[in-house]
Design a protein around this motif. Structure first.
Motif, PDB file in Angstrom:
ATOM      1  N   ARG A  44     -74.819  16.099   2.889  1.00 20.55           N
ATOM      2  CA  ARG A  44     -75.909  15.202   2.533  1.00 20.55           C
ATOM      3  C   ARG A  44     -76.679  15.786   1.351  1.00 20.55           C
ATOM      4  NH1 ARG A  44     -74.793  11.707   6.114  1.00 20.55           N
ATOM      5  NH2 ARG A  44     -75.118  11.859   8.333  1.00 20.55           N
ATOM      6  N   CYS A  70     -83.527  12.421   1.974  1.00 16.17           N
ATOM      7  CA  CYS A  70     -82.065  12.320   1.950  1.00 16.17           C
ATOM      8  C   CYS A  70     -81.682  11.163   1.033  1.00 16.17           C
ATOM      9  CB  CYS A  70     -81.529  12.090   3.356  1.00 16.17           C
ATOM     10  SG  CYS A  70     -79.734  11.944   3.395  1.00 16.17           S
ATOM     11  N   GLY A  72     -78.390  10.524   0.056  1.00 17.70           N
ATOM     12  CA  GLY A  72     -77.118   9.954   0.472  1.00 17.70           C
ATOM     13  C   GLY A  72     -76.158  11.029   0.916  1.00 17.70           C
ATOM     14  N   LYS A  73     -74.891  10.643   0.953  1.00 19.89           N
ATOM     15  CA  LYS A  73     -73.866  11.531   1.495  1.00 19.89           C
ATOM     16  C   LYS A  73     -72.695  11.607   0.516  1.00 19.89           C
ATOM     17  CE  LYS A  73     -71.012  12.105   5.586  1.00 19.89           C
ATOM     18  NZ  LYS A  73     -70.662  11.601   6.890  1.00 19.89           N
ATOM     19  N   ARG A  81     -72.362   8.169  -1.588  1.00 17.18           N
ATOM     20  CA  ARG A  81     -72.833   6.932  -0.973  1.00 17.18           C
ATOM     21  C   ARG A  81     -74.328   7.048  -0.724  1.00 17.18           C
ATOM     22  NH1 ARG A  81     -73.848   4.283   3.754  1.00 17.18           N
ATOM     23  NH2 ARG A  81     -73.066   2.160   3.875  1.00 17.18           N
ATOM     24  N   HIS A  83     -77.951   6.295   0.778  1.00 20.86           N
ATOM     25  CA  HIS A  83     -78.493   5.861   2.063  1.00 20.86           C
ATOM     26  C   HIS A  83     -79.770   5.079   1.820  1.00 20.86           C
ATOM     27  CE1 HIS A  83     -76.470   9.056   4.847  1.00 20.86           C
ATOM     28  NE2 HIS A  83     -75.610   8.247   4.264  1.00 20.86           N
ATOM     29  N   THR A  85     -82.493   5.759   2.972  1.00 21.52           N
ATOM     30  CA  THR A  85     -83.599   6.702   2.834  1.00 21.52           C
ATOM     31  C   THR A  85     -83.928   6.990   1.367  1.00 21.52           C
ATOM     32  OG1 THR A  85     -82.002   8.488   3.115  1.00 21.52           O
ATOM     33  CG2 THR A  85     -83.236   7.811   5.063  1.00 21.52           C
ATOM     34  N   ALA A 168     -77.631  -1.589   1.050  1.00 18.02           N
ATOM     35  CA  ALA A 168     -78.429  -1.032   2.145  1.00 18.02           C
ATOM     36  C   ALA A 168     -79.740  -1.807   2.239  1.00 18.02           C
ATOM     37  CB  ALA A 168     -78.729   0.445   1.892  1.00 18.02           C
ATOM     38  N   GLU A 172     -81.371  -1.198   8.450  1.00 12.93           N
ATOM     39  CA  GLU A 172     -80.426  -0.158   8.874  1.00 12.93           C
ATOM     40  C   GLU A 172     -81.094   0.900   9.734  1.00 12.93           C
ATOM     41  OE1 GLU A 172     -78.071   1.630   5.829  1.00 12.93           O
ATOM     42  OE2 GLU A 172     -77.452  -0.303   5.035  1.00 12.93           O
ATOM     43  N   LEU A 180     -77.329   7.231  11.447  1.00  9.03           N
ATOM     44  CA  LEU A 180     -77.927   7.394  10.123  1.00  9.03           C
ATOM     45  C   LEU A 180     -78.192   8.848   9.794  1.00  9.03           C
ATOM     46  CD1 LEU A 180     -78.895   5.755   7.695  1.00  9.03           C
ATOM     47  CD2 LEU A 180     -81.151   5.705   8.711  1.00  9.03           C
TER      48      LEU A 180
END
Length: 183
Positions: A44, A70, A72-73, A81, A83, A85, A168, A172, A180
């Motif tokens: 992350r 955060c 993304g990942k 990707r 998120h 957040t 997103a 979510e 998540l």
């Protein structure tokens, strides 16, 4: 927690560049002399103040669950990707925006794409397949997505035509609360 490698930084910045207008403002020094940095922990990517990241080095990687925001990942294939957040950061620096009417906010938050009938207004000269942040008419960010058509082409669409593919949304947090923040 470690700094991003050169390849990871390029992938993250390429994704952020499709949504934001100015990447320099994300890493520019703050008034107090501190600055924000990108750190990786458990695949992350986090956006955190440098002073806090330096303090967090005293915590072991396994014990550290989260730090900062955060974004993304990083996937196993090397893609990034975003998120939900990351929405506050994207909304603050967004290049293109779409505002949805009240009747379109709820379907968007339930995971639907944005159709032309739900659009209140959008940024001028928005190209096709570019990243946009979706707001309600009160300028509250609801999520982000990718345009399906340019703003000029979208004007000629029928009311049920898709204007923005959802990536997103704030819903979510409830729909994916189990996965998540899980590893």
């Amino acid at each position: 927690m470690r700094p991003l490698t050169e390849e990871e930084t390029k992938v993250v910045f390429d994704k952020l560049a499709s949504y934001t207008s100015d990447l320099k403002s994300l890493i520019a020094p703050l008034d107090d002399g501190d600055r924000f940095v990108f750190r990786l922990n458990h695949a992350r990517v986090y956006y955190v103040r440098l002073s806090i990241a330096n303090i967090a080095t005293s915590v072991s990687r396994d014990a550290l669950l989260s730090l900062g925001t955060c974004l993304g990942k990083l996937t196993k294939t090397g893609k990034f990707r975003l998120h939900i957040t990351a929405l506050p950061i994207l909304a603050e620096h967004a290049r293109y925006k779409i505002w949805v009417k009240e009747n379109g906010a709820q379907p968007f938050l339930y995971g639907s794409n944005v159709v032309k009938a739900h659009v209140g207004r959008w940024s001028e000269d928005c190209p096709e397949h570019s990243g946009v942040v979706v707001f309600n008419m009160a300028d509250i960010p609801l999520g982000f997505g990718v345009t399906s058509r340019s703003s000029a082409e979208a004007r000629r669409l029928d009311p049920t035509g898709i204007v923005c593919f959802r990536q997103a949304d704030c819903g979510e947090y409830l729909r994916d609360e189990d996965t998540l923040f899980a590893g």
